[in-house]
Design an enzyme around this catalytic site. Sequence first.
Site, PDB file in Angstrom:
ATOM      1  N   HIS A  42      -6.136   3.089  -3.720  1.00  0.00           N
ATOM      2  CA  HIS A  42      -6.141   3.295  -2.374  1.00  0.00           C
ATOM      3  C   HIS A  42      -6.472   4.817  -2.117  1.00  0.00           C
ATOM      4  CE1 HIS A  42      -4.800   2.178   1.643  1.00  0.00           C
ATOM      5  NE2 HIS A  42      -3.758   2.746   1.581  1.00  0.00           N
ATOM      6  N   HIS A 102      -4.125   9.867   1.266  1.00  0.00           N
ATOM      7  CA  HIS A 102      -4.509   8.853   2.153  1.00  0.00           C
ATOM      8  C   HIS A 102      -5.440   9.472   3.084  1.00  0.00           C
ATOM      9  CE1 HIS A 102      -3.266   5.736   4.862  1.00  0.00           C
ATOM     10  NE2 HIS A 102      -2.732   5.004   4.027  1.00  0.00           N
ATOM     11  N   HIS A 125       3.735  -2.173   3.128  1.00  0.00           N
ATOM     12  CA  HIS A 125       3.955  -0.791   2.571  1.00  0.00           C
ATOM     13  C   HIS A 125       5.037  -0.570   1.616  1.00  0.00           C
ATOM     14  CE1 HIS A 125       1.019  -0.782   6.039  1.00  0.00           C
ATOM     15  NE2 HIS A 125       0.374  -0.173   5.149  1.00  0.00           N
ATOM     16  N   ASP A 154       0.938  -1.342   0.229  1.00  0.00           N
ATOM     17  CA  ASP A 154      -0.093   0.102   0.060  1.00  0.00           C
ATOM     18  C   ASP A 154       0.885   1.453  -0.028  1.00  0.00           C
ATOM     19  OD1 ASP A 154      -2.016  -1.666   0.325  1.00  0.00           O
ATOM     20  OD2 ASP A 154      -2.971  -0.809   2.166  1.00  0.00           O
ATOM     21  N   ASP A 155       0.244   2.396  -0.591  1.00  0.00           N
ATOM     22  CA  ASP A 155       0.716   3.708  -0.423  1.00  0.00           C
ATOM     23  C   ASP A 155       1.750   4.141  -1.420  1.00  0.00           C
ATOM     24  OD1 ASP A 155      -0.917   3.534   2.029  1.00  0.00           O
ATOM     25  OD2 ASP A 155       0.558   3.844   3.456  1.00  0.00           O
TER      26      ASP A 155
HETATM   27 ZN   LIG Z   1      -2.587   2.995   3.196  1.00  0.00          ZN
END
Ligand SMILES: [Zn+2]
Length: 203
Positions: free
Chosen positions: A82, A86, A170, A31-32
């Site tokens: 995503h 954020h 991540h 993620d991210d």
């Molecule tokens: Zn995230």
Amino acid sequence: MKAAYSISKLVYPAAIRRFEKQKNTVFFTFDDGPDPQVTPQILYLLNRFGAKATFFCLGQNIEKYPTLFNEILSQGHSVGNHGYTHLDGFKCTNDEFLKNAEKGFFLSRSRLFRPPYGRMKPIQYQWAKRRFKIVLWDIMSEDYDEEKSANEIIDNVISNITHGSIVVFHDSKQAQKNLFEVLPVLLHRLSHLVFEKIPMDIQ
Ligand SMILES: [Zn+2]
């Protein structure tokens, strides 16, 4: 973690947390990202172990690093949305959440959607489940937690992993230190399993 898992199952019944029927298969997700300091090393490691994975990208990072985003896809992995930034669904309006998720979709072109922090308000969830395929997880590695040692993270993943588990990592600078230690060990120690990507056209 187990408690969080069952609560999320009650609150977001349409979300995927695990592919129970996929025997001896695990789904690693990142993620991210994408992040030019972290993602290329992950791609290198996945490739070395013949593993496929899914990257839940932030729209703002796809905008910044389009070549890297395309590289993920051209290496045979899948991508998910995503959000554009954020954004925490609990701390913004429904309208902000929706627009942020749509902008992330526009950039990622993926219907796989993972809300930041894995949480949404009920109305946001009702909307997201009609629009996207919500993908959560059954194992959170907590690789971003700088208080945790690589060994703790490895033990947590190994002891909880089961058929069709979806594991969160991540590709961010915060997780980098742990991730670069943890990922090669996990890919090696779990090499009896198949590392698969989540299909982007999943129904
Ligand atoms: Zn995230």
